[in-house]
Design an enzyme around this catalytic site. Structure first.
Site, PDB file in Angstrom:
ATOM      1  N   CYS A 145       0.043   2.729  -4.677  1.00  0.00           N
ATOM      2  CA  CYS A 145      -0.714   3.935  -5.017  1.00  0.00           C
ATOM      3  C   CYS A 145       0.123   5.187  -4.752  1.00  0.00           C
ATOM      4  O   CYS A 145       1.008   5.194  -3.893  1.00  0.00           O
ATOM      5  CB  CYS A 145      -1.987   4.002  -4.179  1.00  0.00           C
ATOM      6  SG  CYS A 145      -3.128   2.631  -4.420  1.00  0.00           S
ATOM      7  N   ASP A 198      11.079  11.606  -4.370  1.00  0.00           N
ATOM      8  CA  ASP A 198      11.363  13.053  -4.435  1.00  0.00           C
ATOM      9  C   ASP A 198      12.588  13.352  -5.291  1.00  0.00           C
ATOM     10  O   ASP A 198      13.454  14.155  -4.912  1.00  0.00           O
ATOM     11  CB  ASP A 198      11.562  13.633  -3.028  1.00  0.00           C
ATOM     12  CG  ASP A 198      10.229  13.975  -2.357  1.00  0.00           C
ATOM     13  OD1 ASP A 198       9.228  14.094  -3.072  1.00  0.00           O
ATOM     14  OD2 ASP A 198      10.209  14.108  -1.114  1.00  0.00           O
ATOM     15  N   ASP A 207       7.871  10.208   1.986  1.00  0.00           N
ATOM     16  CA  ASP A 207       8.887  10.256   0.919  1.00  0.00           C
ATOM     17  C   ASP A 207      10.076  11.133   1.285  1.00  0.00           C
ATOM     18  O   ASP A 207      11.201  10.866   0.864  1.00  0.00           O
ATOM     19  CB  ASP A 207       8.271  10.691  -0.415  1.00  0.00           C
ATOM     20  CG  ASP A 207       7.537  12.022  -0.352  1.00  0.00           C
ATOM     21  OD1 ASP A 207       7.512  12.665   0.720  1.00  0.00           O
ATOM     22  OD2 ASP A 207       6.967  12.435  -1.383  1.00  0.00           O
ATOM     23  N   ASP A 208       9.862  12.169   2.086  1.00  0.00           N
ATOM     24  CA  ASP A 208      10.985  13.001   2.537  1.00  0.00           C
ATOM     25  C   ASP A 208      12.004  12.159   3.313  1.00  0.00           C
ATOM     26  O   ASP A 208      13.217  12.341   3.187  1.00  0.00           O
ATOM     27  CB  ASP A 208      10.492  14.139   3.440  1.00  0.00           C
ATOM     28  CG  ASP A 208       9.626  15.148   2.690  1.00  0.00           C
ATOM     29  OD1 ASP A 208       9.451  14.996   1.470  1.00  0.00           O
ATOM     30  OD2 ASP A 208       9.126  16.083   3.332  1.00  0.00           O
ATOM     31  N   HIS A 217       0.835  -1.199   0.000  1.00  0.00           N
ATOM     32  CA  HIS A 217       0.000   0.000   0.000  1.00  0.00           C
ATOM     33  C   HIS A 217       0.875   1.258   0.000  1.00  0.00           C
ATOM     34  O   HIS A 217       1.944   1.287   0.625  1.00  0.00           O
ATOM     35  CB  HIS A 217      -0.906   0.031   1.233  1.00  0.00           C
ATOM     36  CG  HIS A 217      -2.129  -0.817   1.106  1.00  0.00           C
ATOM     37  ND1 HIS A 217      -2.995  -0.716   0.047  1.00  0.00           N
ATOM     38  CD2 HIS A 217      -2.633  -1.787   1.926  1.00  0.00           C
ATOM     39  CE1 HIS A 217      -3.992  -1.584   0.211  1.00  0.00           C
ATOM     40  NE2 HIS A 217      -3.789  -2.250   1.334  1.00  0.00           N
TER      41      HIS A 217
END
Length: 306
Positions: free
Chosen positions: A251, A258, A227-228, A195
């Site tokens: 998804c 990034d 994501d950071d 996920h």
């Protein structure tokens, strides 16, 4: 966007293939057999992983990155999926350059090939998936058979009771270890099937206002992986000239690393990621020093006037 600063801040050569744009969801396929894959590990699988494997199986000869994306989109549309595959990178790639996981320089230098493969079915949880373990097995088979990887050099995380569990800490540790082990011109492949989510962006680096996330098996108690954080843990520390290919089958995965450059299957050339934050390239110590200098300057100015 300064390519030299980017190369200094992201020394490794990253390319990420994702099954959908940030705003899109990704599908779980319940009949992988319809993709005509050789020796599949099971009936279910992720649409992105199954599509990539179908394309490389049907087109074994040379193809470009653009060819790959367009052929993947063609397969997805044929199967009734509207998600648009996307490519992002740490360098401004030529869309017509050859798609390759193991570059010739690494072959000639006999460099190491390592992989981190993560498949999460969320067994027993709400939102349980059925194909992510199969995705890992299918990708593992492809890497060994077609790309010269060895199973001993693969770290596999799956919630199947037989492998290391894909917990938040284990995923972070896997990313950290692969950056520590990899040396210049080594080859790394990272695969995530599970996920993916979105949370409100707090750093100002997302054009759509949301950070993309990976959702570990224990997300209810430990949270998601933003994501950071993936950028700080996996992308930035990777050594210079390590060749990293990442496949994100989840998804909202379009810019999950990034990276500064991107394109999707409807583009003809790679372009700058408008949401990329150049401040991410700064070393934390440098940022702290700049902040200290700014504070001292402000303090001096206040003394002058007061």
């Amino acid at each position: 966007m300064d390519p030299e600063k980017i190369a200094q801040g992201i020394p490794a050569i990253f390319v990420m293939i994702s099954g959908s744009e940030d705003k899109q969801t990704s599908a779980d396929v319940f009949n992988v057999g319809s993709f005509d894959l050789p020796d599949t590990a099971g009936k279910a699988g992720g649409a992105c992983t199954s599509t990539l494997l179908k394309v490389v199986n049907e087109y074994p000869g040379p193809m470009s990155w653009l060819d790959l994306l367009q052929r993947m989109r063609g397969v997805l549309r044929q199967k009734g999926y509207d998600q648009i595959p996307q490519l992002s990178a740490s360098r401004l790639l030529d869309a017509n350059a050859r798609f390759e996981i193991v570059p010739q320089v690494s072959i000639q230098m006999r460099k190491a090939r390592r992989a981190v493969l993560i498949g999460i079915n969320y067994v027993g949880q709400k939102g349980q998936l059925s194909g992510c373990h199969n995705d890992v097995e299918n990708i593992k088979r492809y890497l060994i058979k077609e790309q010269g990887f060895q199973e001993k050099d693969m770290l596999i995380l799956m919630d199947d009771g037989q492998h290391h569990a894909p917990t938040r800490q284990n995923i972070i540790n896997a990313f950290t270890r692969i950056t520590q082990y990899s040396e210049p011109n080594d080859v790394v492949f990272v695969h995530y099937s599970g996920h993916g989510g979105r949370v409100r962006d707090t750093s100002g680096d997302e054009a759509d206002g949301f950070d993309e996330t990976l959702i570990p098996v224990d997300f209810k108690t430990t949270g998601q992986i933003v994501d950071d954080d993936v950028f700080k843990i996996l992308v930035k520390p990777m050594k210079r000239d390590v060749h990293v290919t990442v496949l994100m089958d989840c998804c909202h995965s379009g810019t999950a690393l990034d990276l500064p450059y991107e394109m999707n299957a409807t583009d003809t050339a790679m372009h700058a990621n408008q949401g990329f934050n150049m401040d991410f390239l700064q070393d934390p110590a440098t940022l702290a020093c700049l902040a200290c200098c700014a504070f001292c300057l402000l303090d001096d100015l206040l003394d002058m006037f007061f």
